[in-house]
Design a protein around this motif. Structure first.
Motif, PDB file in Angstrom:
ATOM      1  N   GLN A  45       0.813  -1.244  -0.091  1.00 34.41           N
ATOM      2  CA  GLN A  45      -0.079   0.128   0.171  1.00 34.41           C
ATOM      3  C   GLN A  45       0.914   1.370   0.072  1.00 34.41           C
ATOM      4  N   TYR A  46       1.949   1.040  -0.617  1.00 30.28           N
ATOM      5  CA  TYR A  46       2.953   2.347  -1.087  1.00 30.28           C
ATOM      6  C   TYR A  46       2.292   3.563  -1.507  1.00 30.28           C
ATOM      7  N   VAL A  47       2.620   4.856  -1.198  1.00 28.59           N
ATOM      8  CA  VAL A  47       1.897   5.880  -1.784  1.00 28.59           C
ATOM      9  C   VAL A  47       3.342   6.762  -1.858  1.00 28.59           C
ATOM     10  N   TRP A  58      12.072   8.577   7.247  1.00 30.51           N
ATOM     11  CA  TRP A  58      12.336   8.461   8.556  1.00 30.51           C
ATOM     12  C   TRP A  58      11.875   6.880   8.781  1.00 30.51           C
ATOM     13  N   CYS A  59      12.005   6.111   7.952  1.00 32.38           N
ATOM     14  CA  CYS A  59      11.584   4.675   8.285  1.00 32.38           C
ATOM     15  C   CYS A  59      12.964   3.832   8.357  1.00 32.38           C
ATOM     16  N   THR A  60      13.143   2.733   9.204  1.00 32.62           N
ATOM     17  CA  THR A  60      14.060   2.157   9.488  1.00 32.62           C
ATOM     18  C   THR A  60      14.587   1.279   8.151  1.00 32.62           C
ATOM     19  N   GLN A  61      13.563   1.028   7.242  1.00 30.50           N
ATOM     20  CA  GLN A  61      13.630   0.191   6.376  1.00 30.50           C
ATOM     21  C   GLN A  61      14.160   1.093   4.825  1.00 30.50           C
ATOM     22  N   PHE A  62      14.095   2.274   4.958  1.00 26.77           N
ATOM     23  CA  PHE A  62      14.762   3.389   3.832  1.00 26.77           C
ATOM     24  C   PHE A  62      16.201   3.086   3.498  1.00 26.77           C
ATOM     25  N   VAL A  63      16.246   3.077   2.384  1.00 28.11           N
ATOM     26  CA  VAL A  63      17.678   3.055   1.682  1.00 28.11           C
ATOM     27  C   VAL A  63      17.899   4.181   0.979  1.00 28.11           C
ATOM     28  N   HIS A  80       5.434   6.551   1.635  1.00 27.11           N
ATOM     29  CA  HIS A  80       4.862   5.924   2.875  1.00 27.11           C
ATOM     30  C   HIS A  80       4.028   4.702   2.456  1.00 27.11           C
ATOM     31  N   CYS A  81       4.251   3.901   3.357  1.00 24.84           N
ATOM     32  CA  CYS A  81       3.694   2.405   3.082  1.00 24.84           C
ATOM     33  C   CYS A  81       3.104   1.661   4.555  1.00 24.84           C
ATOM     34  N   LYS A  82       2.276   0.557   4.483  1.00 29.05           N
ATOM     35  CA  LYS A  82       1.748   0.265   5.718  1.00 29.05           C
ATOM     36  C   LYS A  82       2.827  -0.381   6.656  1.00 29.05           C
ATOM     37  N   TYR A  83       4.044  -0.678   6.072  1.00 29.55           N
ATOM     38  CA  TYR A  83       5.132  -1.279   6.992  1.00 29.55           C
ATOM     39  C   TYR A  83       6.072  -0.268   7.685  1.00 29.55           C
ATOM     40  N   PHE A  84       5.702   0.931   7.536  1.00 27.31           N
ATOM     41  CA  PHE A  84       6.305   2.192   8.105  1.00 27.31           C
ATOM     42  C   PHE A  84       6.499   1.669   9.539  1.00 27.31           C
ATOM     43  N   ALA A  85       8.035   1.943   9.808  1.00 25.64           N
ATOM     44  CA  ALA A  85       8.640   1.804  11.232  1.00 25.64           C
ATOM     45  C   ALA A  85       9.763   2.879  11.575  1.00 25.64           C
TER      46      ALA A  85
HETATM   47  S1  SF4 Z   1       8.799  -0.175   4.740  1.00 26.41           S
HETATM   48 FE1  SF4 Z   1       7.365   1.298   3.560  1.00 26.41          FE
HETATM   49  S2  SF4 Z   1       7.451   3.204   4.907  1.00 26.41           S
HETATM   50 FE2  SF4 Z   1       9.390   2.000   5.238  1.00 26.41          FE
HETATM   51  S3  SF4 Z   1      10.903   2.728   3.683  1.00 26.41           S
HETATM   52 FE3  SF4 Z   1       9.986   0.885   2.836  1.00 26.41          FE
HETATM   53  S4  SF4 Z   1       8.160   1.911   1.565  1.00 26.41           S
HETATM   54 FE4  SF4 Z   1       9.041   3.438   2.797  1.00 26.41          FE
END
Ligand code: SF4
Length: 89
Positions: A45-47, A58-63, A80-85
């Protein structure tokens, strides 16, 4: 021991070096495979805009500059997506 059975120090060093290089190459392949994103953007559900003030940068997964460790494709730092952390305290 006859001459055909002798192994030179140079032979041993060469073989050890080749084995070490092969192990290093396999280790790199394994690291890349682990890092490959697996979730498509629709499933996540990425936007491409912030949601409730949260964004990918600001997400731990962002590269940086435009990738994610788990979601495939180009990822906007302001997405942003539903896995934002959050990685913020
Ligand atoms: S997990 Fe989702 S919110 Fe986090 S960096 Fe990846 S796409 Fe963005």
């Amino acid at each position: 021991m006859n001459d055909n059975m002798r192994i030179s120090r140079r032979d041993i060093i060469g073989k050890v070096t080749a084995v070490a290089a092969a192990i290093g190459a396999f280790a790199k392949l394994g690291a890349r495979a682990e890092a490959a994103p697996t979730i498509d953007q629709a499933t996540a559900q990425y936007v491409s805009h912030p949601v409730l003030g949260n964004q990918c940068s600001w997400c731990t997964q962002f590269v940086a500059p435009s990738s994610c460790q788990i979601v495939k494709g180009t990822i906007s730092p302001r997405g942003h997506c539903k896995y934002f952390a959050t990685k913020l305290p």
